[in-house]
Design an enzyme around this catalytic site. Structure first.
Site, mmCIF file in Angstrom:
data_model
loop_
_atom_site.group_PDB
_atom_site.id
_atom_site.type_symbol
_atom_site.label_atom_id
_atom_site.label_comp_id
_atom_site.label_asym_id
_atom_site.label_seq_id
_atom_site.Cartn_x
_atom_site.Cartn_y
_atom_site.Cartn_z
ATOM 1 N N CYS A 90 0.891 -1.323 0.140
ATOM 2 C CA CYS A 90 -0.035 0.122 0.332
ATOM 3 C C CYS A 90 0.996 1.152 0.028
ATOM 4 O O CYS A 90 1.655 1.207 1.012
ATOM 5 C CB CYS A 90 -0.621 0.103 1.179
ATOM 6 S SG CYS A 90 -2.002 1.421 1.381
ATOM 7 N N GLY A 91 0.704 1.959 -1.101
ATOM 8 C CA GLY A 91 1.533 3.092 -1.123
ATOM 9 C C GLY A 91 1.290 4.245 -0.292
ATOM 10 O O GLY A 91 2.199 4.737 0.510
ATOM 11 N N HIS A 92 0.084 4.657 -0.072
ATOM 12 C CA HIS A 92 -0.413 5.766 0.722
ATOM 13 C C HIS A 92 -0.009 5.090 2.252
ATOM 14 O O HIS A 92 0.310 6.097 3.251
ATOM 15 C CB HIS A 92 -1.720 6.068 0.635
ATOM 16 C CG HIS A 92 -2.917 5.527 1.523
ATOM 17 N ND1 HIS A 92 -3.507 4.414 1.093
ATOM 18 C CD2 HIS A 92 -3.140 5.587 2.839
ATOM 19 C CE1 HIS A 92 -4.235 3.853 2.330
ATOM 20 N NE2 HIS A 92 -3.873 4.749 3.125
ATOM 21 N N CYS A 240 -3.420 7.090 -4.895
ATOM 22 C CA CYS A 240 -3.150 5.641 -4.993
ATOM 23 C C CYS A 240 -1.746 5.197 -5.332
ATOM 24 O O CYS A 240 -1.172 5.334 -6.494
ATOM 25 C CB CYS A 240 -4.057 4.690 -5.649
ATOM 26 S SG CYS A 240 -3.845 2.828 -5.118
ATOM 27 N N GLY A 241 -0.932 5.065 -4.398
ATOM 28 C CA GLY A 241 0.695 4.837 -4.518
ATOM 29 C C GLY A 241 0.758 3.437 -5.508
ATOM 30 O O GLY A 241 1.529 3.826 -6.432
#
Ligand code: PYC
Length: 314
Positions: A90-92, A240-241
Protein backbone atom coordinates in the site's frame (compact mmCIF):
# COMPACT_ATOMS: atom_id res chain seq x y z
CA UNK A 1 -9.21 -9.23 32.64
CA UNK A 2 -12.14 -8.65 30.28
CA UNK A 3 -10.69 -6.01 28.04
CA UNK A 4 -7.50 -5.47 26.10
CA UNK A 5 -5.98 -2.47 24.41
CA UNK A 6 -4.47 -1.95 20.99
CA UNK A 7 -2.32 1.16 20.57
CA UNK A 8 -2.81 2.91 17.23
CA UNK A 9 -1.73 6.07 15.45
CA UNK A 10 -4.03 7.41 12.75
CA UNK A 11 -2.82 9.46 9.82
CA UNK A 12 -4.05 10.42 6.41
CA UNK A 13 -2.04 10.57 3.22
CA UNK A 14 -3.58 12.96 0.73
CA UNK A 15 -6.94 12.29 2.38
CA UNK A 16 -6.68 8.47 2.55
CA UNK A 17 -6.49 7.21 6.14
CA UNK A 18 -4.02 4.72 7.65
CA UNK A 19 -4.39 3.27 11.15
CA UNK A 20 -0.98 2.00 12.26
CA UNK A 21 -1.01 -0.61 15.04
CA UNK A 22 2.08 0.06 17.16
CA UNK A 23 1.31 -2.23 20.14
CA UNK A 24 -1.18 -4.92 21.13
CA UNK A 25 -1.33 -6.71 17.75
CA UNK A 26 -1.22 -10.51 17.36
CA UNK A 27 2.04 -12.46 17.46
CA UNK A 28 2.69 -13.70 13.90
CA UNK A 29 6.11 -15.23 14.58
CA UNK A 30 9.29 -14.15 12.86
CA UNK A 31 9.09 -15.86 9.45
CA UNK A 32 9.04 -14.06 6.09
CA UNK A 33 6.43 -11.31 5.89
CA UNK A 34 4.54 -13.19 3.15
CA UNK A 35 4.09 -16.11 5.61
CA UNK A 36 3.07 -13.80 8.43
CA UNK A 37 0.47 -12.25 6.10
CA UNK A 38 -1.01 -15.72 5.51
CA UNK A 39 -1.07 -16.39 9.28
CA UNK A 40 -2.72 -13.01 9.88
CA UNK A 41 -5.40 -13.72 7.27
CA UNK A 42 -6.03 -17.25 8.56
CA UNK A 43 -5.99 -16.73 12.31
CA UNK A 44 -6.62 -13.07 13.06
CA UNK A 45 -9.42 -11.93 10.79
CA UNK A 46 -11.51 -10.86 13.80
CA UNK A 47 -8.66 -8.58 14.89
CA UNK A 48 -8.53 -7.06 11.38
CA UNK A 49 -12.28 -6.49 11.45
CA UNK A 50 -12.19 -5.00 14.94
CA UNK A 51 -9.43 -2.52 14.11
CA UNK A 52 -10.61 -1.09 10.79
CA UNK A 53 -14.33 -1.68 10.51
CA UNK A 54 -17.30 -0.14 12.31
CA UNK A 55 -17.91 0.73 15.09
CA UNK A 56 -14.23 1.77 15.56
CA UNK A 57 -13.45 2.43 11.90
CA UNK A 58 -15.05 2.60 8.48
CA UNK A 59 -14.87 1.05 5.00
CA UNK A 60 -12.19 3.47 3.92
CA UNK A 61 -9.66 2.80 6.69
CA UNK A 62 -6.45 0.91 5.84
CA UNK A 63 -4.68 -0.80 8.74
CA UNK A 64 -0.91 -1.22 9.04
CA UNK A 65 0.42 -3.78 11.51
CA UNK A 66 4.04 -3.07 12.38
CA UNK A 67 6.28 -6.14 12.43
CA UNK A 68 9.84 -6.92 13.44
CA UNK A 69 11.60 -7.12 10.04
CA UNK A 70 13.54 -10.23 8.92
CA UNK A 71 16.07 -8.02 7.15
CA UNK A 72 17.97 -6.07 9.83
CA UNK A 73 18.62 -3.23 7.37
CA UNK A 74 14.86 -2.48 7.46
CA UNK A 75 13.48 -0.10 10.06
CA UNK A 76 10.24 -2.09 10.27
CA UNK A 77 8.13 -4.69 8.56
CA UNK A 78 4.48 -4.01 7.85
CA UNK A 79 1.33 -5.91 6.95
CA UNK A 80 -1.48 -3.85 5.43
CA UNK A 81 -5.15 -4.70 5.76
CA UNK A 82 -8.50 -3.18 4.90
CA UNK A 83 -12.23 -3.58 5.44
CA UNK A 84 -12.40 -6.92 3.61
CA UNK A 85 -8.95 -8.54 3.89
CA UNK A 86 -5.29 -7.84 3.32
CA UNK A 87 -3.36 -5.68 0.90
CA UNK A 88 -0.06 -6.96 -0.48
CA UNK A 89 1.38 -3.46 -0.58
CA UNK A 90 0.00 0.00 0.00
CA UNK A 91 1.64 3.22 -1.18
CA UNK A 92 -0.38 5.74 0.79
CA UNK A 93 -0.14 3.38 3.79
CA UNK A 94 3.67 3.26 3.56
CA UNK A 95 3.77 7.06 3.57
CA UNK A 96 1.46 6.97 6.62
CA UNK A 97 3.71 4.44 8.39
CA UNK A 98 6.83 6.53 7.72
CA UNK A 99 5.10 9.63 9.14
CA UNK A 100 4.01 7.60 12.14
CA UNK A 101 7.56 6.36 12.82
CA UNK A 102 8.82 9.95 12.53
CA UNK A 103 6.08 11.15 14.89
CA UNK A 104 7.20 8.50 17.41
CA UNK A 105 10.83 9.66 17.09
CA UNK A 106 11.85 6.24 15.73
CA UNK A 107 13.23 7.68 12.48
CA UNK A 108 14.61 11.00 11.26
CA UNK A 109 14.97 12.60 7.83
CA UNK A 110 16.95 10.29 5.57
CA UNK A 111 16.54 6.99 3.73
CA UNK A 112 14.72 4.06 5.33
CA UNK A 113 13.92 0.52 4.23
CA UNK A 114 10.59 -1.14 4.97
CA UNK A 115 9.79 -4.83 4.55
CA UNK A 116 6.42 -5.78 3.03
CA UNK A 117 5.00 -9.17 1.97
CA UNK A 118 5.91 -8.34 -1.67
CA UNK A 119 9.43 -7.05 -1.05
CA UNK A 120 11.41 -4.22 0.47
CA UNK A 121 10.39 -0.67 -0.33
CA UNK A 122 12.52 2.33 0.49
CA UNK A 123 11.30 5.65 1.83
CA UNK A 124 13.01 8.99 1.97
CA UNK A 125 11.74 11.22 4.75
CA UNK A 126 12.57 14.81 3.87
CA UNK A 127 13.19 17.73 6.21
CA UNK A 128 9.95 19.40 4.99
CA UNK A 129 7.89 16.31 5.93
CA UNK A 130 7.35 15.07 2.38
CA UNK A 131 8.01 11.38 1.86
CA UNK A 132 9.16 9.62 -1.29
CA UNK A 133 8.69 5.88 -1.47
CA UNK A 134 10.46 3.72 -3.98
CA UNK A 135 8.01 0.94 -4.69
CA UNK A 136 8.42 -2.67 -5.81
CA UNK A 137 9.14 -3.27 -9.55
CA UNK A 138 5.98 -2.52 -11.51
CA UNK A 139 4.92 -3.66 -14.96
CA UNK A 140 2.05 -3.96 -17.42
CA UNK A 141 1.10 -7.56 -17.96
CA UNK A 142 -1.60 -7.08 -20.65
CA UNK A 143 -2.39 -4.16 -22.93
CA UNK A 144 -5.81 -3.29 -24.32
CA UNK A 145 -8.03 -5.90 -22.66
CA UNK A 146 -11.58 -5.53 -24.02
CA UNK A 147 -14.39 -6.53 -21.65
CA UNK A 148 -18.16 -6.35 -21.81
CA UNK A 149 -19.48 -4.70 -18.62
CA UNK A 150 -23.12 -5.65 -18.02
CA UNK A 151 -25.30 -2.54 -17.80
CA UNK A 152 -22.51 -0.30 -19.14
CA UNK A 153 -21.17 -1.80 -22.39
CA UNK A 154 -17.66 -2.44 -23.69
CA UNK A 155 -14.61 -1.09 -21.85
CA UNK A 156 -10.96 -1.47 -22.80
CA UNK A 157 -8.09 -1.19 -20.33
CA UNK A 158 -4.67 -2.48 -19.32
CA UNK A 159 -3.80 -4.96 -16.58
CA UNK A 160 -0.77 -3.88 -14.57
CA UNK A 161 1.06 -4.62 -11.30
CA UNK A 162 2.18 -1.88 -8.92
CA UNK A 163 2.28 -3.97 -5.72
CA UNK A 164 -1.41 -4.85 -6.24
CA UNK A 165 -3.19 -5.82 -9.48
CA UNK A 166 -5.01 -3.05 -11.36
CA UNK A 167 -7.30 -2.71 -14.36
CA UNK A 168 -6.61 0.76 -15.78
CA UNK A 169 -8.95 2.46 -18.23
CA UNK A 170 -8.88 5.92 -19.76
CA UNK A 171 -11.62 5.78 -22.35
CA UNK A 172 -14.72 5.23 -20.19
CA UNK A 173 -16.99 8.23 -20.81
CA UNK A 174 -17.45 9.26 -17.16
CA UNK A 175 -16.48 12.71 -15.84
CA UNK A 176 -14.10 12.24 -12.90
CA UNK A 177 -15.72 14.69 -10.48
CA UNK A 178 -16.72 14.19 -6.85
CA UNK A 179 -20.46 14.45 -7.57
CA UNK A 180 -20.09 11.34 -9.78
CA UNK A 181 -18.53 9.17 -7.03
CA UNK A 182 -21.64 6.96 -6.50
CA UNK A 183 -21.85 6.30 -10.27
CA UNK A 184 -18.10 5.75 -10.57
CA UNK A 185 -18.29 3.27 -7.71
CA UNK A 186 -21.14 1.35 -9.38
CA UNK A 187 -19.29 1.38 -12.71
CA UNK A 188 -15.94 0.17 -11.33
CA UNK A 189 -17.63 -2.52 -9.22
CA UNK A 190 -19.32 -3.73 -12.43
CA UNK A 191 -15.93 -3.73 -14.20
CA UNK A 192 -14.44 -5.82 -11.41
CA UNK A 193 -17.30 -8.31 -11.55
CA UNK A 194 -16.92 -8.50 -15.35
CA UNK A 195 -13.17 -9.17 -15.05
CA UNK A 196 -13.83 -12.00 -12.59
CA UNK A 197 -16.64 -13.53 -14.66
CA UNK A 198 -14.48 -13.36 -17.81
CA UNK A 199 -11.56 -14.97 -15.89
CA UNK A 200 -9.26 -12.01 -16.50
CA UNK A 201 -6.54 -11.91 -13.87
CA UNK A 202 -3.05 -10.65 -13.23
CA UNK A 203 -0.11 -13.00 -13.66
CA UNK A 204 -0.34 -16.40 -11.94
CA UNK A 205 -4.09 -15.93 -11.47
CA UNK A 206 -3.62 -12.84 -9.26
CA UNK A 207 -7.03 -11.29 -8.59
CA UNK A 208 -7.49 -7.82 -10.09
CA UNK A 209 -8.99 -6.20 -7.01
CA UNK A 210 -8.34 -2.53 -7.88
CA UNK A 211 -9.90 -0.64 -10.81
CA UNK A 212 -8.47 2.72 -11.85
CA UNK A 213 -10.11 5.22 -14.20
CA UNK A 214 -8.27 8.19 -15.69
CA UNK A 215 -9.22 11.56 -17.15
CA UNK A 216 -7.50 14.87 -17.78
CA UNK A 217 -7.28 17.16 -14.77
CA UNK A 218 -8.76 20.66 -14.99
CA UNK A 219 -5.80 21.90 -12.90
CA UNK A 220 -2.83 23.32 -14.85
CA UNK A 221 0.39 21.36 -14.28
CA UNK A 222 -1.40 18.15 -13.30
CA UNK A 223 -0.97 15.29 -15.78
CA UNK A 224 -4.01 13.22 -14.92
CA UNK A 225 -6.85 12.69 -12.44
CA UNK A 226 -7.91 9.24 -11.29
CA UNK A 227 -10.67 7.38 -9.51
CA UNK A 228 -9.52 4.19 -7.81
CA UNK A 229 -11.84 1.49 -6.55
CA UNK A 230 -10.28 -0.40 -3.63
CA UNK A 231 -10.94 -4.10 -2.88
CA UNK A 232 -13.64 -3.47 -0.25
CA UNK A 233 -15.70 -1.13 -2.43
CA UNK A 234 -14.42 2.18 -1.02
CA UNK A 235 -12.64 4.62 -3.33
CA UNK A 236 -9.11 5.82 -2.65
CA UNK A 237 -9.08 9.42 -1.44
CA UNK A 238 -5.38 9.61 -2.36
CA UNK A 239 -4.11 9.12 -5.93
CA UNK A 240 -3.17 5.55 -4.80
CA UNK A 241 0.53 4.72 -4.54
CA UNK A 242 0.33 1.25 -6.05
CA UNK A 243 -2.17 2.48 -8.67
CA UNK A 244 0.12 5.35 -9.68
CA UNK A 245 2.97 2.80 -9.88
CA UNK A 246 0.88 0.64 -12.23
CA UNK A 247 0.10 3.77 -14.29
CA UNK A 248 3.81 4.64 -14.59
CA UNK A 249 4.50 1.10 -15.85
CA UNK A 250 1.82 1.54 -18.56
CA UNK A 251 3.09 4.99 -19.56
CA UNK A 252 6.61 3.61 -19.89
CA UNK A 253 5.40 0.61 -21.89
CA UNK A 254 3.56 3.00 -24.26
CA UNK A 255 6.67 5.22 -24.65
CA UNK A 256 4.74 8.15 -23.09
CA UNK A 257 6.99 8.76 -20.05
CA UNK A 258 10.76 8.45 -19.72
CA UNK A 259 12.81 7.62 -16.63
CA UNK A 260 13.10 10.60 -14.22
CA UNK A 261 10.29 12.57 -15.91
CA UNK A 262 7.71 13.82 -13.41
CA UNK A 263 4.09 12.65 -13.56
CA UNK A 264 1.63 14.50 -11.32
CA UNK A 265 -1.28 12.23 -10.48
CA UNK A 266 -4.33 13.81 -8.92
CA UNK A 267 -7.00 11.91 -6.97
CA UNK A 268 -10.74 12.35 -7.32
CA UNK A 269 -10.66 14.69 -4.28
CA UNK A 270 -7.88 16.84 -5.79
CA UNK A 271 -4.89 15.61 -3.74
CA UNK A 272 -1.67 14.97 -5.69
CA UNK A 273 1.23 12.50 -5.75
CA UNK A 274 4.34 13.47 -7.66
CA UNK A 275 5.66 10.36 -9.39
CA UNK A 276 8.60 9.27 -11.52
CA UNK A 277 10.54 6.08 -12.10
CA UNK A 278 13.95 4.64 -12.81
CA UNK A 279 14.77 1.48 -14.71
CA UNK A 280 16.63 -1.29 -12.90
CA UNK A 281 17.44 -4.52 -14.74
CA UNK A 282 14.71 -3.68 -17.27
CA UNK A 283 12.03 -3.09 -14.61
CA UNK A 284 10.17 0.12 -13.75
CA UNK A 285 10.96 1.17 -10.17
CA UNK A 286 8.36 3.82 -9.25
CA UNK A 287 9.02 6.73 -6.95
CA UNK A 288 5.96 8.30 -5.34
CA UNK A 289 6.09 11.50 -3.29
CA UNK A 290 3.33 12.60 -0.94
CA UNK A 291 2.71 13.75 2.57
CA UNK A 292 0.83 12.32 5.53
CA UNK A 293 -0.51 14.04 8.63
CA UNK A 294 -1.02 12.42 12.02
CA UNK A 295 -4.56 12.98 13.25
CA UNK A 296 -4.97 10.70 16.29
CA UNK A 297 -3.05 8.68 18.86
CA UNK A 298 -5.32 6.32 20.74
CA UNK A 299 -5.97 3.02 22.46
CA UNK A 300 -8.64 0.83 20.90
CA UNK A 301 -10.43 -0.94 23.74
CA UNK A 302 -11.54 -4.52 23.09
CA UNK A 303 -14.08 -5.30 25.82
CA UNK A 304 -15.39 -8.88 25.68
CA UNK A 305 -18.75 -7.71 27.09
CA UNK A 306 -19.23 -5.54 23.98
CA UNK A 307 -21.34 -7.47 21.44
CA UNK A 308 -19.51 -5.61 18.66
CA UNK A 309 -16.09 -5.94 20.27
CA UNK A 310 -14.62 -7.43 17.08
CA UNK A 311 -16.55 -5.15 14.73
CA UNK A 312 -19.93 -5.43 13.10
CA UNK A 313 -20.04 -8.73 11.19
CA UNK A 314 -20.60 -8.23 7.46
O1 PYC B 1 -1.90 3.82 -1.97
O2 PYC B 1 -1.36 1.86 -2.77
C1 PYC B 1 -2.15 2.63 -2.24
C2 PYC B 1 -3.48 2.11 -1.85
C3 PYC B 1 -4.01 0.89 -2.10
C4 PYC B 1 -5.29 0.87 -1.54
C5 PYC B 1 -5.51 2.09 -0.97
N1 PYC B 1 -4.40 2.85 -1.16
Amino acid sequence: MNSSRVRVIDSHTCGEPTRTVIAGGPDLGNGPLAERLIAFAKNHDAFRNGVVNEPRGSDVLVGALLQEPCDPSCVTGVIFFNNVGNLLMCGHGTIGVVSTLAHLGRIYPGLHRIETPVGVVTAELREDGRITIENVPSYRSTRGVAIEVPGFGPVTGDVAWGGNWFFLAGNHGFPLVQSEIPNLTRFTLAIRRALASQFITGDNGGEIDHVELFADSPTPGIDSRNFVLCPGGAYDRSPCGTGTSAKLACLYADGKLKPAEIWRQESIIGSVFEASFRIHEGAVIPRITGRAFINAESDLIFNVADPFCMGIPS
